[in-house]
Design an enzyme around this catalytic site. Structure first.
Site, PDB file in Angstrom:
ATOM      1  N   GLU A  89       0.822  -1.231   0.000  1.00 43.92           N
ATOM      2  CA  GLU A  89       0.000   0.000   0.000  1.00 43.92           C
ATOM      3  C   GLU A  89       0.848   1.270   0.000  1.00 43.92           C
ATOM      4  O   GLU A  89       0.635   2.169   0.815  1.00 43.92           O
ATOM      5  CB  GLU A  89      -0.961  -0.013   1.186  1.00 43.92           C
ATOM      6  CG  GLU A  89      -1.966  -1.137   1.098  1.00 43.92           C
ATOM      7  CD  GLU A  89      -3.088  -1.077   2.135  1.00 43.92           C
ATOM      8  OE1 GLU A  89      -2.997  -0.303   3.112  1.00 43.92           O
ATOM      9  OE2 GLU A  89      -4.074  -1.824   1.963  1.00 43.92           O
ATOM     10  N   GLU A  99      -5.407  -8.342  -0.465  1.00 44.10           N
ATOM     11  CA  GLU A  99      -6.150  -8.067   0.776  1.00 44.10           C
ATOM     12  C   GLU A  99      -7.595  -7.829   0.399  1.00 44.10           C
ATOM     13  O   GLU A  99      -7.880  -6.883  -0.357  1.00 44.10           O
ATOM     14  CB  GLU A  99      -5.609  -6.839   1.508  1.00 44.10           C
ATOM     15  CG  GLU A  99      -4.294  -7.077   2.202  1.00 44.10           C
ATOM     16  CD  GLU A  99      -3.846  -5.898   3.056  1.00 44.10           C
ATOM     17  OE1 GLU A  99      -4.714  -5.220   3.669  1.00 44.10           O
ATOM     18  OE2 GLU A  99      -2.631  -5.651   3.086  1.00 44.10           O
TER      19      GLU A  99
HETATM   20  O1  AHR Z   1      -5.106  -6.024   7.009  1.00 38.26           O
HETATM   21  C1  AHR Z   1      -5.007  -4.915   7.826  1.00 38.26           C
HETATM   22  C2  AHR Z   1      -4.296  -3.740   7.158  1.00 38.26           C
HETATM   23  O2  AHR Z   1      -5.095  -3.255   6.119  1.00 38.26           O
HETATM   24  C3  AHR Z   1      -2.989  -4.042   6.498  1.00 38.26           C
HETATM   25  O3  AHR Z   1      -1.922  -3.994   7.377  1.00 38.26           O
HETATM   26  C4  AHR Z   1      -2.877  -2.965   5.473  1.00 38.26           C
HETATM   27  O4  AHR Z   1      -2.130  -3.338   4.346  1.00 38.26           O
HETATM   28  C5  AHR Z   1      -4.308  -2.623   5.128  1.00 38.26           C
HETATM   29  O5  AHR Z   1      -4.540  -1.271   5.134  1.00 38.26           O
END
Ligand code: AHR
Length: 499
Positions: free
Chosen positions: A218, A341
């Site tokens: 990110e 994610e």
């Molecule tokens: O999964 C939780 C968090 O969400 C992670 O650390 C991050 O990459 C995202 O913003």
């Protein structure tokens, strides 16, 4: 639940008699998870939904990495989750045996590690070597104390035992391209170099041969340690990728795409990054968390259950950018996506839920899931399956204790609602993804095209002769008849079930 299964010969025989093997998942019928499948051979019902299956019309072979997951050094995911040397439930390595068995049984194909936001401030050298020499450090991403008792070798050994592959995250925040290449050398080179010999000194003779790597996390987000502009990141990712491939040419590398559609730089970030590093990477990441709250669906369950449609739009838009840059570069290579994610996460996003207050293994992001979350997760899995031609990796974020399907306490582990659709996908989705034609009644959601009441994805395992249909009923008011009409080289047949 009734499940029909058959080997290839039985399958063909059943197709010809109208009893195809079908597994129907993700149901909403009077509070139950599954409908009993009632076979109505030869009937010609007037149904609310009809699914046309043509066994020759497939989207792509299903890459099992589509059902990956994620373990971050965050809250109790690692410590008290998968690793707890003090626990009566742990083995001599400190691995929680019950959790390890469960993950092995689930068959999770690939797990992303060690972060997440955590990775952008992580020095991998802190987590290798004799445990008594490892420093306790302040993890600035989650304001947590990190003991480093679990690190690269512990994770990779745990993956072997869990029967899963690692998807290793690299620190491209505070970390350098040189450090990223050093970690590849530490993990993948046999011997005779600085970093491979260090691994050997640490008691690991054979290289781990880690194939999949995320080039940072990110990096578009102002919250990210080491956040930078798209061009800066793209150049850094290209440099890291080049150095890593000098060490090991067989890597699969994933650049950081946008961390959500809410980002003001959404898609523009992806384009600028890829302009710098397209030729050096194989995939682009995308992230998304959903919630039944103001930003997404405003507490309206009907809208909430339709949100997986927006995931497909995100996939489509991100691919358009990948292919645009491909055109600019005149490249023969087509990138794939790593949706590394995704989940429901909206209740535990602020205050003490995201602040470790400098404790070890604090309770962070311990979201409690309900039925509608599980239904949406089922829909999101359907969306990923339908896009299996270009989405090759996806990670349910996360796996244990942190926005997770599996929770632990000192005495046991237990499953949250979202565990079920995830486990069904892992269990039943096999072979090739089918290009289904679905006819369904629809409902109106403001700002969206009409939404189908019945959402379906399907796979066909030619080898095992199993057809699996994953059916979500989004209609809160009633059950729906679903007629499945299939066509093979044999005459078309149909069956009807109620969901
Ligand atoms: O999964 C939780 C968090 O969400 C992670 O650390 C991050 O990459 C995202 O913003």
């Amino acid at each position: 639940m009734k499940r029909y299964s058959a080997n290839r010969r039985q399958f063909l025989r059943q197709v010809s008699t109208g009893a195809i093997s079908t597994c129907a998942l993700g149901l909403l019928q009077k509070g139950s998870w599954f409908a009993e499948s009632a076979l109505a051979q030869g009937a010609a019902p007037s149904s609310a939904a009809r699914v046309y299956v043509d066994t020759r019309r497939t989207v792509a072979p299903l890459d099992r990495n589509l059902f990956g997951s994620f373990l971050e050094h965050l809250g109790r995911a690692i410590y008290e989750g998968i690793y707890d040397p003090g626990s009566k439930l742990s083995d001599s390595n400190g691995y929680r045996k019950d959790v390890l068995n469960e993950i092995r049984k689930l068959g999770v194909p690939i797990i992303r590690y060690p972060g997440g936001n955590f990775v952008s401030g992580y020095n991998w050298l802190d987590g290798v070597g004799p445990k008594q020499n490892r420093p306790r450090v302040l993890d600035k991403a989650w304001d947590t104390l990190e003991s480093n008792q679990f690190g690269t070798n512990e994770f990779l050994a745990w993956c072997r035992e869990a029967g899963t592959l690692p998807l290793m995250g690299l620190n491209l925040g505070t970390g350098t391209a040189e450090e990223a290449a050093a970690l590849v050398e530490y993990c993948n080179v046999d011997k005779g170099t600085k970093w491979s010999d260090l691994r050997r000194q640490h008691g690991v003779a054979d290289p781990w041969k880690v194939q999949h790597w995320c080039l940072g996390n990110e990096m578009d987000g102002p919250w990210q340690i080491g956040h930078m502009s798209a061009t800066e990141y793209g150049l850094k990712a290209a440099d890291a990728a080049r150095q890593m491939r000098y060490v090991d040419p067989d890597l699969k590398l994933i650049a950081c795409g946008s961390s959500g559609v809410f980002m003001p730089t959404y898609l523009e970030w992806d384009r600028e990054v890829l302009e710098q590093c397209y030729n050096y990477v194989d995939g682009l990441s995308l992230h998304r968390y959903f919630g039944n709250f103001e930003r997404d669906s405003g507490g309206d369950t009907a809208k909430y259950l339709a949100l997986n449609v927006t995931m497909e739009r995100q996939i489509e838009e991100t691919l358009a950018v990948c292919d645009l840059v491909r055109g600019h570069k005149r490249s023969p290579k087509k990138l794939w996506l790593s949706f590394d994610e995704w989940n429901v996460w909206y209740r535990t996003t602020g205050g003490d839920d995201v602040n470790g207050h400098r404790k070890e293994a604090p309770h962070l992001l311990e979201e409690v899931y309900n039925l509608e979350d599980a239904l949406l997760v089922g829909g999101l899995l359907n969306s990923l399956v339908r896009n299996a031609d270009r989405v090759k990796i996806a990670c349910l974020a996360q796996l244990v204790n942190v926005i997770a399907p599996i929770m632990t306490n000192a005495d046991e582990f237990f499953e949250q609602t979202i565990y079920y659709p995830y486990s069904w996908a892992l269990q039943f989705a096999r072979g090739a993804v089918l290009n289904l034609l679905v006819e369904s009644s629809t409902y109106e959601v403001k700002g969206m095209d009409p939404v189908a009441h019945v959402d379906v994805a399907g796979t066909l395992d030619h080898e095992g002769g199993k057809l699996s249909l994953f059916i979500l009923n989004r209609d809160l008011s009633k059950s729906h008849d679903v007629e499945v009409v299939w066509r093979t080289v044999l005459p078309a047949k149909s069956r009807r079930d109620r969901f």
